[in-house]
Design an enzyme around this catalytic site. Structure first.
Site, PDB file in Angstrom:
ATOM      1  N   THR A 279      14.059  -3.029  -1.519  1.00 18.21           N
ATOM      2  CA  THR A 279      14.452  -1.929  -0.643  1.00 18.21           C
ATOM      3  C   THR A 279      15.954  -1.677  -0.645  1.00 18.21           C
ATOM      4  OG1 THR A 279      12.616  -2.573   0.764  1.00 18.21           O
ATOM      5  CG2 THR A 279      14.228  -1.027   1.705  1.00 18.21           C
TER       6      THR A 279
ATOM      7  N   GLU B 276      30.557  -5.434 -11.085  1.00 21.14           N
ATOM      8  CA  GLU B 276      31.126  -4.108 -10.861  1.00 21.14           C
ATOM      9  C   GLU B 276      32.215  -4.211  -9.815  1.00 21.14           C
ATOM     10  OE1 GLU B 276      27.334  -2.186  -9.914  1.00 21.14           O
ATOM     11  OE2 GLU B 276      27.976  -1.994  -7.856  1.00 21.14           O
TER      12      GLU B 276
ATOM     13  N   HIS C 224      42.270   0.640   6.258  1.00 16.35           N
ATOM     14  CA  HIS C 224      43.138  -0.417   5.776  1.00 16.35           C
ATOM     15  C   HIS C 224      42.460  -1.771   5.885  1.00 16.35           C
ATOM     16  CE1 HIS C 224      46.515   2.224   5.371  1.00 16.35           C
ATOM     17  NE2 HIS C 224      46.372   2.640   6.624  1.00 16.35           N
TER      18      HIS C 224
ATOM     19  N   THR D 242       0.796  -1.225   0.000  1.00 13.14           N
ATOM     20  CA  THR D 242       0.000   0.000   0.000  1.00 13.14           C
ATOM     21  C   THR D 242       0.833   1.283   0.000  1.00 13.14           C
ATOM     22  OG1 THR D 242      -0.199  -0.193   2.392  1.00 13.14           O
ATOM     23  CG2 THR D 242      -1.995  -1.100   1.081  1.00 13.14           C
TER      24      THR D 242
END
Lengths: 380, 292
Positions: free
Chosen positions: B99, B211, B249, B17
């Protein structure tokens, strides 16, 4: 969000991890005053969020308050990797017998937080990781159980800490993990964590990175962000929910989605150009957000041409087009644009821009070729 | 056939909704997805989207009443980890989380729980799954792809759309496209999806879009060498990205030189993967495979 050393040390102290006595100074006089209070040799440490600060002259050891004032005057106002030094942490110099490395961070492959320790702290830990990985001990922490005492104790034995220090090391590890967990950190790093000549642990340096996605539940930590330590355009970008990283080239890029933004930069480079920035407007950007993004790109004096690559999904091409049109009405610019709009409301977007006499492209490849062409030609 | 989703998929929408949930559910219905329920706590009993979809207070109730076997999550980030756990607790075996921005420490806990259950989590921060011509569980625009024999798996969102669109313009269709999500902690990695494609009779070629960051592409390379017979084409985004933007690091110690575009491309090449220099290369590489 990265915290300064002094902010990290405040958090360590709040969690019963010993840190050197000291305070912040923003003038040479203050540095002198603090050195007088500390009554002994002090270390001046520039508070900037860049690596390699020691090599760049941002850390000074001095013996007297007078020296502290003189050296502070040299470091304050200096720029380290282009970031102006506005504040110094003035701390007692601590003599120690041993330096260790302590880190907590997320290992995305294991899906766990790792506790990382090494007996070879202080110096270049990445070099140790490359050349002698066996000198680095790491243990995965179950996110449901947290760090267990035996794991910290194993770490202590692996780095050959003397037995009488094990209990204290376990406590410090637990306290730091507690801080890491409750603050939603993605990194806590202490290099070096020293054993003083009095056989105490003490954090001589400290880095904390907080999870930006979790800041909504830490409103008190949001105020800790030091916007004076970052480039103004990055602050502006964050205000509008944009991800912006300045690069060295001359083709300004405005793209929706991080992967597509990177692929756009890649093809620019492949075609012989150089991107001026990475800029992701995210999903479902409003025209105001697009306008803000474009203003940031046009404010960069290195930008000689702009490539806009939008693949509409949640993002609507008409909304993007409105943002471009508004910006061009506000800012007069001769900078040539190449615009490629495809996907949701593409036709509406193209109508909005039809009077703007901007070059358009139908494919990513064509857009990149045109932008590179523009970037190589002198601006008329 | 397709992988993960098909005509048997009975989908429940968590966060139906909200704005996003409502918009994308309408799109999924129009595409042909079998949406059997929505969940919004406190609004159980309503029928929404012109009376087409019943709303329940919990995933458990939705499963009991409708026999839902897959879930898609549009719940806002502060509540999304809970939504994933709720779906897993209700024995949903495919959970797709759209999400973006879930706190990473919550995701560590979620993955720890999910790993011990018989369910497949796609995402979070995923564009979802599309299996043309009739099933889409996610937000990938339906009109940019068509039915075919190329399996696509990707860590990106809009870059995935770009690739699907380029394929479609070259007349190449998709068996299934899965966006595994761009977050550091995700439920399903390249390997599981590659394995599904290997077993899927419709899929002939796989396009893997990676990627920079993480080691998923390096691991996929090892998996391809050991377990894949079908040809794989790869593209890695981020070759022009600067390498000096990273955390402390500790991250570098973990990654140990992996995670760069160069490392990923090299690993994939060693696994016999054909590397596209940029997205528009992909159709050419597919055609060159087919001409052999």
């Amino acid at each position: 969000m990265r915290l300064h050393e002094y902010q990290s040390k405040k958090i360590f102290a709040d969690h019963q991890v010993p840190v050197p006595r000291g305070r912040l100074a923003s003038t040479p006089e203050e540095a002198k005053l603090i050195a007088e209070e500390l009554d002994g040799p002090v270390v001046l440490k520039a508070q900037v969020l860049v690596g390699g600060r020691g090599k760049a002259g941002g850390i000074r050891l001095v013996r007297t308050p007078g020296e502290a004032e003189n050296e502070a005057a040299k470091v304050l106002g200096k720029r380290i990797k282009d970031i102006p030094v506005r504040r110094l942490l003035v701390e007692e110099a601590v003599s120690f017998q041993h330096e260790i490395y302590f880190g907590l961070t997320i290992d995305r492959e294991r899906g766990q937080t790792l506790l990382i320790v090494s007996a070879e702290g202080g110096i270049d830990i990445e070099e140790i990781a490359r050349t002698s990985p066996e000198k680095i001990f790491r243990v995965g922490i179950d996110p449901l159980l947290g760090l267990r005492d035996f794991q910290a104790r194993n770490a202590a034995t692996e780095i050959e800490l003397p037995r009488q220090l094990w209990r204290r090391f376990v406590n410090i590890s637990q306290n730091l993990y507690h801080a890491y967990h409750t603050l939603d950190a993605t990194l806590i790093e202490i290099n070096p964590l020293v054993i003083t000549t009095h056989n105490q642990f003490m954090a001589l340096d400290g880095k904390i990175t907080l999870d930006d996605n979790a800041l909504f539940r830490h409103p008190d930590l949001v105020d800790k962000r030091d916007i004076s330590a970052e480039a103004p355009e990055e602050t502006e970008a964050r205000k509008f929910g944009l991800t912006y990283i300045k690069l060295s080239g001359n083709i300004g890029c405005l793209v929706n989605g991080a992967g597509l933004a990177m692929a756009t930069m890649d093809i620019i480079q492949h075609k012989g150009g150089t991107p001026a920035n990475f800029l992701d407007i995210g999903g479902g950007a409003s025209s105001e957000k697009v306008a803000a993004a474009l203003r940031i790109i046009l404010a960069d004096p290195q930008v000689e041409t702009v490539l806009i690559n939008i693949f509409g999904g949640i993002t609507r091409c008409d909304e993007v087009a409105l943002g471009i049109k508004q910006t061009l009405a506000d800012i007069r610019t001769n900078t040539p644009f190449v615009i490629r709009l495809v996907g949701t409301n593409e036709a509406e977007g193209k109508i909005i821009l039809s009077e703007s006499r901007l070059a358009s492209a139908n494919s990513l490849q064509e857009a990149a070729e045109k932008a590179v062409q523009n970037s190589l030609e002198p601006v008329p | 056939m397709s992988i993960l989703v098909n005509q048997e998929t009975r989908l429940v929408v968590q966060g139906l909704t909200g704005n996003e949930g409502r918009f994308h559910t309408t799109q999924m219905l129009a595409y042909g997805t079998n949406i059997v329920a929505g969940v919004t706590p406190g609004r159980g009993g309503e029928w929404v989207l012109n009376g087409k979809v019943p709303v329940f207070d919990s995933v458990h109730m939705a499963v009991d009443v409708t026999g839902a076997n897959a879930s898609i999550i549009f719940v806002p980030a502060p509540f999304a980890a809970d939504a994933i756990l709720e779906a897993a607790d209700a024995s949903i075996n495919l959970i797709v989380c759209i999400t973006e921005g879930i706190p990473v420490q919550e995701m560590l806990q979620v993955r720890r729980v999910i790993d011990n259950q018989n369910c497949c989590l796609i995402g979070p921060n995923s564009p979802g799954i599309i299996a043309p011509p009739l099933t889409k569980v996610g937000i990938i625009p339906g009109n940019i792809t068509q039915q075919g024999s190329v399996g696509v798996v990707s860590r990106s969102g809009t870059l995935t759309y770009e690739v699907l669109y380029i394929l479609k313009q070259a007349g190449i269709g998709t068996s299934t496209c899965v966006g595994i999500g761009g977050d550091p902690i995700i439920g399903t990695h390249f390997n599981e999806i590659l394995s599904h494609f290997e077993d899927d009779s419709t899929t002939e070629v796989i396009v893997l879009i990676g990627e920079i960051g993480g080691q998923d592409e390096e691991k996929a390379s090892a998996f391809i060498i050991d377990s894949m017979t079908k040809p794989v084409i790869g593209f890695i985004a981020g070759q022009a990205a600067p390498s000096d933007k990273r955390m402390g690091h500790a991250g570098a110690i973990i990654e140990g030189g992996m995670g760069t575009a160069k490392s990923k491309i090299e690993a994939l090449k060693n696994a016999g993967v054909k590397i596209a220099r940029y997205p528009e290369d992909i159709p050419h590489l597919i055609h060159s495979l087919q001409s052999h």
